[in-house]
Design an enzyme around this catalytic site. Structure first.
Site: not given
Length: 343
Positions: A34, A36-37, A57, A111, A118, A142, A174, A201
């Protein structure tokens, strides 16, 4: 001169000992193909502490592994096609497991909007980890982290393997954002900016403690704008990508930093501190079982959860709003597993 020479010799001996004592580890990335992955896996391939990199994945992991395996560092990379057996093999023996798997945010999506999709993904991957490698340090990327970390805790409890010292929500981004945004405001080097960010978060649950930064004098409209940007920095990226994705590259850096810090602590390095969302006593009396703060890491995971310290009235108001939202987010994760237990 003798004193200087002796000091130099001692430093050389310490470095030699550190090199000889250093260990190397397997790290697994679930959701490796993905947004981010992929960059997260690349950064991990560059780490001298990673001996083996397992990439899993629902599609594309073998291709990502083949690509990254050409990077000229010594670690071995293996990609796993989707199946229960392959997932278990990818997890086996990993010191750190990172879960960036999930769908990204789109413009106008919070989110919390990501939750239904998710939550199921994280539940199933956490369950596989609980069965195949329950002692691994599990790092949840995630979103929404405020809910997905409690989901993992509930799954582990159902399997009888929950250890609060080894479950982490990755909130490092953050702090990364806060230090960069402050440096832009003050025209400084972000590497030298120290700022504590606590809470959760997402949105108002992100509480930057500017009074504990290098610039406690930031106030008024400048302070309000800075806090808002830190809290909603993810929205800035989502809008800029025009619906094509969310914060992936900066999040990959944050995930890598957390993983490497865990490996450094496992290797015996002391004084390793990262902000992270963990089971915490800080606000349990208000019904908030998980909270992000500075945490000292040790070989077994959480070594010490640092307190918040002195804060001003403005930050107390931010914390009050944070705790209200955070409690709801955590309860949402717990209730999800109650209604949708792992199979």
């Amino acid at each position: 001169m003798f004193s200087l020479r002796r000091t130099t010799q001692n430093l050389a001996q310490k470095r030699a000992f550190s090199a000889s004592a250093s260990q190397y580890y397997k790290v697994a990335v679930l959701g490796a193909a993905g947004g981010i992955g992929q960059p997260l896996s690349l950064l991990l391939k560059l780490s001298p502490k990673v001996t083996e990199l397992a990439l899993y994945d629902v599609r594309g992991a073998p291709g990502v592994a083949a690509d990254i395996s050409h990077v000229n560092t010594n670690s071995v990379v293996k990609g796993y096609a989707p199946s229960e057996e392959n997932l278990a093999e990818a997890l086996k023996g990993a010191e750190v497991v990172l879960i960036p798997a999930g769908v990204p945010r789109k413009p106008g999506m919070s989110r919390d909007d990501l939750f239904n999709t998710n939550a199921s993904i994280v539940r199933d991957l956490a369950d596989a980890t609980a069965k195949a490698n329950p002692t691994a340090k599990l790092c949840i990327i995630a979103n929404p982290v405020n809910s997905t970390v409690p989901i993992c805790a509930e799954v582990y409890k159902r399997r009888g393997v929950y250890n609060p010292k080894t479950l982490f929500g990755v909130t490092t981004l953050d702090v990364v954002r806060a230090s960069r945004f402050i440096s832009e405001l003050k025209s400084t080097d972000p590497a030298n900016e120290k700022v504590t960010v606590v809470g959760g978060h997402s949105g108002v649950t992100i509480v930057p403690l500017l009074s504990q930064s290098n610039h406690p004098d930031i106030s008024g409209e400048a302070r309000d704008a800075l806090v808002n940007r830190i809290q909603f920095g993810g929205d800035e990226v989502v809008k800029a990508k025009d619906g094509a994705g969310s914060a992936t590259l900066s999040m990959a850096l944050a995930g890598f930093r957390m993983a490497e810090s865990l490996l450094r602590a496992k290797d015996g390095e002391t004084g390793v501190v990262e902000p992270t969302f963990v089971e915490s006593p800080l606000f349990k009396d208000q019904g908030v079982d998980f909270f992000a703060s500075n945490v000292e890491l040790g070989p077994d995971g959480v070594k010490e959860i640092r307190g918040i310290g002195d804060i001003n009235a403005y930050e107390k108001d931010l914390l009050s709003a944070c705790v209200q939202d955070l409690k709801k987010n955590i309860e949402k994760g717990v209730k999800f597993v109650e209604a949708n237990p792992p199979k």
